[in-house]
Design an enzyme around this catalytic site. Sequence first.
Site, PDB file in Angstrom:
ATOM      1  N   ASP A  70      40.402 -10.650   8.191  1.00 36.56           N
ATOM      2  CA  ASP A  70      41.354 -11.716   8.529  1.00 36.56           C
ATOM      3  C   ASP A  70      42.755 -11.325   8.057  1.00 36.56           C
ATOM      4  O   ASP A  70      43.469 -12.113   7.432  1.00 36.56           O
ATOM      5  CB  ASP A  70      40.942 -13.075   7.947  1.00 36.56           C
ATOM      6  CG  ASP A  70      41.716 -14.220   8.609  1.00 36.56           C
ATOM      7  OD1 ASP A  70      42.526 -13.959   9.520  1.00 36.56           O
ATOM      8  OD2 ASP A  70      41.509 -15.381   8.197  1.00 36.56           O
ATOM      9  N   HIS A  87      52.384 -12.055   6.596  1.00 37.27           N
ATOM     10  CA  HIS A  87      53.602 -12.876   6.655  1.00 37.27           C
ATOM     11  C   HIS A  87      54.659 -12.184   5.798  1.00 37.27           C
ATOM     12  O   HIS A  87      54.350 -11.233   5.066  1.00 37.27           O
ATOM     13  CB  HIS A  87      53.331 -14.274   6.104  1.00 37.27           C
ATOM     14  CG  HIS A  87      52.329 -15.046   6.910  1.00 37.27           C
ATOM     15  ND1 HIS A  87      52.605 -15.579   8.137  1.00 37.27           N
ATOM     16  CD2 HIS A  87      51.027 -15.357   6.663  1.00 37.27           C
ATOM     17  CE1 HIS A  87      51.528 -16.191   8.622  1.00 37.27           C
ATOM     18  NE2 HIS A  87      50.555 -16.068   7.749  1.00 37.27           N
TER      19      HIS A  87
END
Length: 446
Positions: A310, A314
């Site tokens: 996953d 960011h």
Amino acid sequence: MTVDLVLSNAKAFVNKETMDCSLAINRGKIFKIGKEPSMPKADRRLDVKGLLVLPGMIDAHVHLRDEGKAYKEDFYSGTAAAAAGGITTVLDMPNNNPVTMSAETLRNRMSIAKSKILVNVGFYSEFPTNIQDIRGIVEEGAVAFKLFMTEQVGGLDIDDDNALSEAFKIAKKLGALVAVHAEDKVSLKSAEDRLKHANRNDIGAFLEAHSEDVEMKAVKRLLSIVKQSGPHIHFCHVSTGKGLKAIIEEKKTGMQVTCETTPHHLLLSSEEFKRVGTLALTMPPVREKPQINALWSGIEKGWIDTIGSDHAPHTLVEKKSEIVWNVKVGIPGLETTLPLLLTEVKRGRLSIADVVRLMSEKPAEIFKLKGRGGLIEGNNADITVVDLRSRGKIDSSKFHSKAKYSPFDGRPVEGRPVKTFVGGQLVMDEGEAVAQGGSGDIIRRE
Ligand code: DOR
Ligand code: ZN
Ligand code: ZN
């Protein structure tokens, strides 16, 4: 005949066991596996000096971003991170800008990716607004559909059971798998609203909102819709004992349901927030000991099918805010997953066979990635070479990903990937990317 490359002195994981052998590679495929004297002539020979040679790792849960989110990650940086992490194939999630949810957005994404990728990439699509467009997306080569149940991402109304069921029926007819992020939007939003009204903006509030029941509710709802409509459903990042239990019950009935968990759900607890704060925030969140134990037991008993990173990169600025609701959730995992799992092998919690099953064989089988997921003559020469003795620490400042943070920073690891071959080509050597973008293949569902 002369082949392109022979890897000699390998301890290779073949047919469920490790054997001393050599591997001949020709035109991107594994040509022969056998003892050194039986190897054909080769243009190049590489002595891997007794290192462990595994089928290339397949990470079926990666957010490569690019396009409107290229400032967080792009196809080159993301696949360089994969190569550095010993991962030869990734499946790219559709919550992009623009959202991958049509034949056209998918086609564009593939064409942008083609010249930038170091490893193989397959693409998920979200469901389109008009379910008649599902077929076109499948024909364009989407590997699977992805459904986010936390908020509306794709075109299909996630609040409407009938709409989901109709879309699932078409997916079933076309033989397409549906992967889901199972957290129930309605319960999640109502908890969030309640907490926001009470001026709760702390990490504890986020954990309260993303409760175990929020996961279980979505899991149960989807299982009941799938019971009527029938596609293969794959639950992403299962994080709770209750959610897993609901899945296991249906598995026992023979339903076509599989599931994934992640290294962070297995190895981090909510204790971590004290150390690294919002950097460790992901969705679903990491949890408490009883949940972690339930996941490990699911791994041991074989109920959990795959491990996916996953990888959700960011910027550091996006990761930090006094108000938890403003923090972008997600952590980069491509470069930490394999070292962390190999460390668990060293500790005796996993075997090499488990790692290969969870991160190569099963993802290949579930997503029908033909010619991948095992060191077998005729398969693509996607190969991960690991050094089980290498000791070090997770160091996010060295990541190839643009996201240079990790809740695992500083954690000692033992075992790491040292060479990654994609289609017979060396793309990573000793942590460095050594090939050009375009070395990986775009994987289309056939
Ligand atoms: O933590 C997460 N990050 N969970 C998701 O479902 C989305 C992902 C992202 O794209 O950042
Ligand atoms: Zn998710
Ligand atoms: Zn995700």
